[in-house]
Design a protein around this motif. Structure first.
Motif, PDB file in Angstrom:
ATOM      1  N   LEU A  45      -5.175  -2.834   8.720  1.00 12.44           N
ATOM      2  CA  LEU A  45      -6.123  -3.529   9.603  1.00 12.44           C
ATOM      3  C   LEU A  45      -7.115  -4.367   8.806  1.00 12.44           C
ATOM      4  CD1 LEU A  45      -7.086  -0.898  12.321  1.00 12.44           C
ATOM      5  CD2 LEU A  45      -6.191  -3.196  12.710  1.00 12.44           C
ATOM      6  N   ILE A  46      -7.699  -3.762   7.787  1.00 16.85           N
ATOM      7  CA  ILE A  46      -8.709  -4.450   6.976  1.00 16.85           C
ATOM      8  C   ILE A  46      -8.103  -5.664   6.288  1.00 16.85           C
ATOM      9  CG2 ILE A  46     -10.206  -4.275   4.931  1.00 16.85           C
ATOM     10  CD1 ILE A  46     -10.357  -1.200   5.566  1.00 16.85           C
ATOM     11  N   ILE A 106       0.841  -1.198   0.000  1.00 14.60           N
ATOM     12  CA  ILE A 106       0.000   0.000   0.000  1.00 14.60           C
ATOM     13  C   ILE A 106       0.879   1.252   0.000  1.00 14.60           C
ATOM     14  CG2 ILE A 106      -1.889   1.210   1.174  1.00 14.60           C
ATOM     15  CD1 ILE A 106      -1.937  -1.661   2.858  1.00 14.60           C
ATOM     16  N   PHE A 107       0.680   2.089  -1.002  1.00 12.77           N
ATOM     17  CA  PHE A 107       1.412   3.354  -1.097  1.00 12.77           C
ATOM     18  C   PHE A 107       0.447   4.498  -0.825  1.00 12.77           C
ATOM     19  CE2 PHE A 107       3.889   0.461  -3.664  1.00 12.77           C
ATOM     20  CZ  PHE A 107       5.204   0.809  -3.368  1.00 12.77           C
ATOM     21  N   ASP A 108       0.689   5.231   0.263  1.00 12.01           N
ATOM     22  CA  ASP A 108      -0.148   6.379   0.591  1.00 12.01           C
ATOM     23  C   ASP A 108       0.623   7.243   1.578  1.00 12.01           C
ATOM     24  OD1 ASP A 108      -2.327   8.130   1.506  1.00 12.01           O
ATOM     25  OD2 ASP A 108      -3.660   6.643   0.597  1.00 12.01           O
ATOM     26  N   ASP A 109       0.504   8.563   1.451  1.00 14.53           N
ATOM     27  CA  ASP A 109       1.245   9.412   2.397  1.00 14.53           C
ATOM     28  C   ASP A 109       0.394   9.759   3.616  1.00 14.53           C
ATOM     29  OD1 ASP A 109      -0.478  11.058   1.058  1.00 14.53           O
ATOM     30  OD2 ASP A 109       0.972  12.666   0.719  1.00 14.53           O
ATOM     31  N   ILE A 112      -4.843   6.217   6.530  1.00 17.81           N
ATOM     32  CA  ILE A 112      -5.238   5.310   5.437  1.00 17.81           C
ATOM     33  C   ILE A 112      -4.383   4.046   5.474  1.00 17.81           C
ATOM     34  CG2 ILE A 112      -5.357   5.019   2.926  1.00 17.81           C
ATOM     35  CD1 ILE A 112      -7.313   7.069   3.327  1.00 17.81           C
ATOM     36  N   LEU A 113      -3.087   4.214   5.670  1.00 21.27           N
ATOM     37  CA  LEU A 113      -2.199   3.050   5.729  1.00 21.27           C
ATOM     38  C   LEU A 113      -2.617   2.113   6.869  1.00 21.27           C
ATOM     39  CD1 LEU A 113       1.334   4.647   5.120  1.00 21.27           C
ATOM     40  CD2 LEU A 113      -0.090   3.395   3.483  1.00 21.27           C
ATOM     41  N   GLU A 114      -2.917   2.699   8.030  1.00 24.99           N
ATOM     42  CA  GLU A 114      -3.309   1.878   9.180  1.00 24.99           C
ATOM     43  C   GLU A 114      -4.639   1.181   8.931  1.00 24.99           C
ATOM     44  OE1 GLU A 114      -3.120   4.099  12.857  1.00 24.99           O
ATOM     45  OE2 GLU A 114      -1.005   4.569  12.503  1.00 24.99           O
ATOM     46  N   LEU A 115      -5.580   1.923   8.359  1.00 18.98           N
ATOM     47  CA  LEU A 115      -6.897   1.364   8.071  1.00 18.98           C
ATOM     48  C   LEU A 115      -6.786   0.202   7.080  1.00 18.98           C
ATOM     49  CD1 LEU A 115     -10.012   1.559   8.330  1.00 18.98           C
ATOM     50  CD2 LEU A 115      -9.958   3.082   6.353  1.00 18.98           C
ATOM     51  N   GLU A 173      -5.072  -7.262   6.709  1.00 14.75           N
ATOM     52  CA  GLU A 173      -4.506  -8.311   7.556  1.00 14.75           C
ATOM     53  C   GLU A 173      -5.632  -9.090   8.233  1.00 14.75           C
ATOM     54  OE1 GLU A 173      -1.339  -6.642   9.979  1.00 14.75           O
ATOM     55  OE2 GLU A 173       0.000  -6.589   8.234  1.00 14.75           O
ATOM     56  N   GLY A 174      -6.709  -8.386   8.566  1.00 19.48           N
ATOM     57  CA  GLY A 174      -7.883  -9.049   9.126  1.00 19.48           C
ATOM     58  C   GLY A 174      -8.494 -10.039   8.135  1.00 19.48           C
ATOM     59  N   ALA A 175      -8.342  -9.739   6.849  1.00 19.14           N
ATOM     60  CA  ALA A 175      -8.883 -10.617   5.802  1.00 19.14           C
ATOM     61  C   ALA A 175      -7.880 -11.700   5.404  1.00 19.14           C
ATOM     62  CB  ALA A 175      -9.266  -9.778   4.581  1.00 19.14           C
ATOM     63  N   GLY A 176      -6.720 -11.712   6.080  1.00 26.97           N
ATOM     64  CA  GLY A 176      -5.765 -12.793   5.846  1.00 26.97           C
ATOM     65  C   GLY A 176      -4.635 -12.489   4.881  1.00 26.97           C
ATOM     66  N   TYR A 177      -4.492 -11.221   4.502  1.00 24.02           N
ATOM     67  CA  TYR A 177      -3.385 -10.844   3.612  1.00 24.02           C
ATOM     68  C   TYR A 177      -2.195 -10.363   4.433  1.00 24.02           C
ATOM     69  CZ  TYR A 177      -6.946 -10.873  -0.050  1.00 24.02           C
ATOM     70  OH  TYR A 177      -7.941 -11.248  -0.912  1.00 24.02           O
ATOM     71  N   GLU A 178      -1.025 -10.450   3.817  1.00 25.98           N
ATOM     72  CA  GLU A 178       0.168  -9.829   4.396  1.00 25.98           C
ATOM     73  C   GLU A 178       0.247  -8.431   3.811  1.00 25.98           C
ATOM     74  OE1 GLU A 178       4.442 -11.231   4.040  1.00 25.98           O
ATOM     75  OE2 GLU A 178       3.321 -13.130   4.068  1.00 25.98           O
ATOM     76  N   THR A 179       0.679  -7.446   4.586  1.00 33.14           N
ATOM     77  CA  THR A 179       0.752  -6.099   4.019  1.00 33.14           C
ATOM     78  C   THR A 179       2.084  -5.432   4.307  1.00 33.14           C
ATOM     79  OG1 THR A 179      -0.143  -5.031   5.996  1.00 33.14           O
ATOM     80  CG2 THR A 179      -1.738  -5.706   4.329  1.00 33.14           C
TER      81      THR A 179
END
Length: 120
Positions: free
Chosen positions: A20-21, A7-10, A14-17, A23-29
């Protein structure tokens, strides 16, 4: 093995949100607040999908996405373009992104978009 999202965002919120979403869904971020040296950043992580903000310091989202799409190894990684801009669709097309999400987006929308592009 988990699929990886970069995720690229300054904007830290947004990065934290997104983290959370997803990783909660089972992805690595992994997150980054700049798209400078995009190829170096992507090659160090080799994500399955990239979420790219439009407004980034120095190198903007469009230039970063275009650089990726020119790269023989990384051009096939789907990019979801993020923006609060009304013209997000044409920005995403200019960038060469596979998909886009307008900000603010809801949690289900983000998750569905990622699942539709790379699966669970």
């Amino acid at each position: 093995m988990s699929k990886k999202v970069f995720i690229f965002d300054d904007n830290n919120d947004i990065l934290e949100l997104c983290t959370l979403i997803l990783e909660g869904a089972g992805y690595e971020t992994k997150t980054s607040s700049t798209s400078n040296d995009i190829i170096t950043q992507v090659s160090a992580y080799e994500p399955d999908i990239i979420l790219m903000d439009n407004w980034l310091p120095d190198v903007g989202g469009i230039a970063a996405t275009q650089a990726l799409k020119k790269h023989p190894k990384y051009k096939s990684i789907p990019v979801v373009y993020f923006s609060a801009n009304n013209d997000i669709r044409s920005l995403a097309e200019t960038a060469g992104a596979e998909s886009y999400l307008s900000k603010p987006f809801d949690i289900e929308e983000l998750e569905e978009k990622v699942v539709s592009l790379i699966g669970k």
